[in-house]
Design a protein around this motif. Structure first.
Motif, mmCIF file in Angstrom:
data_model
loop_
_atom_site.group_PDB
_atom_site.id
_atom_site.type_symbol
_atom_site.label_atom_id
_atom_site.label_comp_id
_atom_site.label_asym_id
_atom_site.label_seq_id
_atom_site.Cartn_x
_atom_site.Cartn_y
_atom_site.Cartn_z
ATOM 1 N N LEU A 156 0.833 -1.206 0.000
ATOM 2 C CA LEU A 156 0.000 0.000 0.000
ATOM 3 C C LEU A 156 0.867 1.255 0.000
ATOM 4 C CD1 LEU A 156 -2.748 1.365 0.127
ATOM 5 C CD2 LEU A 156 -2.706 1.048 2.616
ATOM 6 N N ALA A 157 1.970 1.226 0.715
ATOM 7 C CA ALA A 157 2.857 2.388 0.800
ATOM 8 C C ALA A 157 3.481 2.755 -0.549
ATOM 9 C CB ALA A 157 3.955 2.128 1.829
ATOM 10 N N SER A 158 3.493 1.836 -1.501
ATOM 11 C CA SER A 158 4.091 2.118 -2.812
ATOM 12 C C SER A 158 3.126 2.828 -3.766
ATOM 13 C CB SER A 158 4.601 0.831 -3.461
ATOM 14 O OG SER A 158 3.518 0.006 -3.858
ATOM 15 N N VAL A 159 1.857 2.945 -3.372
ATOM 16 C CA VAL A 159 0.863 3.621 -4.220
ATOM 17 C C VAL A 159 0.752 5.068 -3.749
ATOM 18 C CG1 VAL A 159 -1.517 3.633 -5.065
ATOM 19 C CG2 VAL A 159 -0.405 1.450 -4.493
ATOM 20 N N PRO A 160 1.274 6.006 -4.543
ATOM 21 C CA PRO A 160 1.250 7.406 -4.117
ATOM 22 C C PRO A 160 -0.161 7.987 -4.158
ATOM 23 C CG PRO A 160 2.099 7.238 -6.344
ATOM 24 C CD PRO A 160 1.884 5.829 -5.851
ATOM 25 N N GLN A 161 -0.439 8.903 -3.251
ATOM 26 C CA GLN A 161 -1.733 9.572 -3.262
ATOM 27 C C GLN A 161 -1.773 10.592 -4.389
ATOM 28 O OE1 GLN A 161 -4.886 9.306 -1.590
ATOM 29 N NE2 GLN A 161 -3.844 7.337 -1.526
ATOM 30 N N ASP A 162 -2.924 10.674 -5.033
ATOM 31 C CA ASP A 162 -3.153 11.609 -6.146
ATOM 32 C C ASP A 162 -2.176 11.391 -7.284
ATOM 33 O OD1 ASP A 162 -5.281 12.830 -4.698
ATOM 34 O OD2 ASP A 162 -3.792 13.962 -3.557
ATOM 35 N N ASP A 163 -1.850 10.114 -7.527
ATOM 36 C CA ASP A 163 -0.952 9.775 -8.623
ATOM 37 C C ASP A 163 -1.216 8.340 -9.060
ATOM 38 O OD1 ASP A 163 0.973 10.218 -10.541
ATOM 39 O OD2 ASP A 163 2.610 10.537 -9.122
ATOM 40 N N VAL A 164 -0.506 7.911 -10.074
ATOM 41 C CA VAL A 164 -0.701 6.581 -10.659
ATOM 42 C C VAL A 164 0.656 5.921 -10.850
ATOM 43 C CG1 VAL A 164 -0.787 7.613 -12.971
ATOM 44 C CG2 VAL A 164 -1.682 5.316 -12.620
ATOM 45 N N ILE A 165 0.704 4.613 -10.629
ATOM 46 C CA ILE A 165 1.892 3.821 -10.922
ATOM 47 C C ILE A 165 1.480 2.602 -11.733
ATOM 48 C CG2 ILE A 165 3.184 4.561 -8.875
ATOM 49 C CD1 ILE A 165 2.502 1.742 -7.665
ATOM 50 N N ALA A 166 2.445 2.010 -12.415
ATOM 51 C CA ALA A 166 2.189 0.786 -13.170
ATOM 52 C C ALA A 166 2.862 -0.385 -12.480
ATOM 53 C CB ALA A 166 2.722 0.918 -14.588
ATOM 54 N N ILE A 167 2.190 -1.529 -12.514
ATOM 55 C CA ILE A 167 2.769 -2.770 -12.029
ATOM 56 C C ILE A 167 2.504 -3.837 -13.086
ATOM 57 C CG2 ILE A 167 2.479 -2.193 -9.579
ATOM 58 C CD1 ILE A 167 0.075 -4.209 -9.593
ATOM 59 N N GLU A 168 3.296 -4.891 -13.047
ATOM 60 C CA GLU A 168 3.017 -6.035 -13.901
ATOM 61 C C GLU A 168 2.703 -7.207 -12.993
ATOM 62 O OE1 GLU A 168 5.097 -8.832 -17.204
ATOM 63 O OE2 GLU A 168 5.468 -6.679 -17.329
ATOM 64 N N ILE A 169 1.586 -7.854 -13.273
ATOM 65 C CA ILE A 169 1.156 -8.980 -12.460
ATOM 66 C C ILE A 169 0.478 -9.993 -13.377
ATOM 67 C CG2 ILE A 169 -0.989 -7.830 -11.802
ATOM 68 C CD1 ILE A 169 -0.740 -9.166 -9.052
ATOM 69 N N GLN A 170 0.886 -11.219 -13.273
ATOM 70 C CA GLN A 170 0.368 -12.310 -14.105
ATOM 71 C C GLN A 170 0.375 -11.949 -15.593
ATOM 72 O OE1 GLN A 170 -3.447 -13.635 -12.568
ATOM 73 N NE2 GLN A 170 -2.416 -14.933 -11.073
ATOM 74 N N GLY A 171 1.447 -11.316 -16.041
ATOM 75 C CA GLY A 171 1.582 -10.972 -17.450
ATOM 76 C C GLY A 171 0.735 -9.802 -17.913
ATOM 77 N N ARG A 172 0.109 -9.120 -16.982
ATOM 78 C CA ARG A 172 -0.735 -7.962 -17.324
ATOM 79 C C ARG A 172 -0.101 -6.694 -16.768
ATOM 80 N NH1 ARG A 172 -6.843 -9.897 -15.716
ATOM 81 N NH2 ARG A 172 -6.516 -12.080 -16.219
#
Length: 105
Positions: free
Chosen positions: A12-28
């Motif tokens: 949860l701490a890696s998700v910034p407030q009022d912003d967006v991040i990308a992750i890759e999970i299960q090939g998506r």
């Protein structure tokens, strides 16, 4: 009967407030948005052009695509304006134990 399959996606701490991040999970490639103390998740690729939404501008619950400035509602993936005609897929999110969990079914 509904069967949910929760997958640990991020701290949860890696998700910034009022912003967006990308992750890759299960090939998506998934975009995680921090908005008003909540976390939302959608596919990270715009349905109009092959642009990464994590490179766009988050304004409240709307993510603006960096390519043609179309906007999606991060809560449900709804296309909000032209040139978008197709929604993006949004995923259920659960926060537990300081972690973000997604149901990618």
């Amino acid at each position: 009967m509904t069967t949910e399959t929760w997958i640990e996606a991020a701290a949860l701490a890696s998700v910034p407030q009022d912003d967006v991040i990308a992750i890759e999970i299960q090939g998506r490639e998934i975009a995680l948005y921090g908005v008003d103390g909540e976390v939302f998740a959608t596919d990270n690729i715009c349905t109009h052009g092959h642009a990464r939404l994590c490179d766009g501008f988050l304004d409240g619950h709307a993510i603006e695509c960096p390519l043609h400035q179309g906007k999606f509602d991060v809560r449900n993936g709804e296309a909000l304006c032209a040139p978008l005609t197709d929604n993006i897929r949004a995923y259920p999110v659960r926060i537990d134990g300081g972690k973000v969990w997604l149901d990618l079914r």
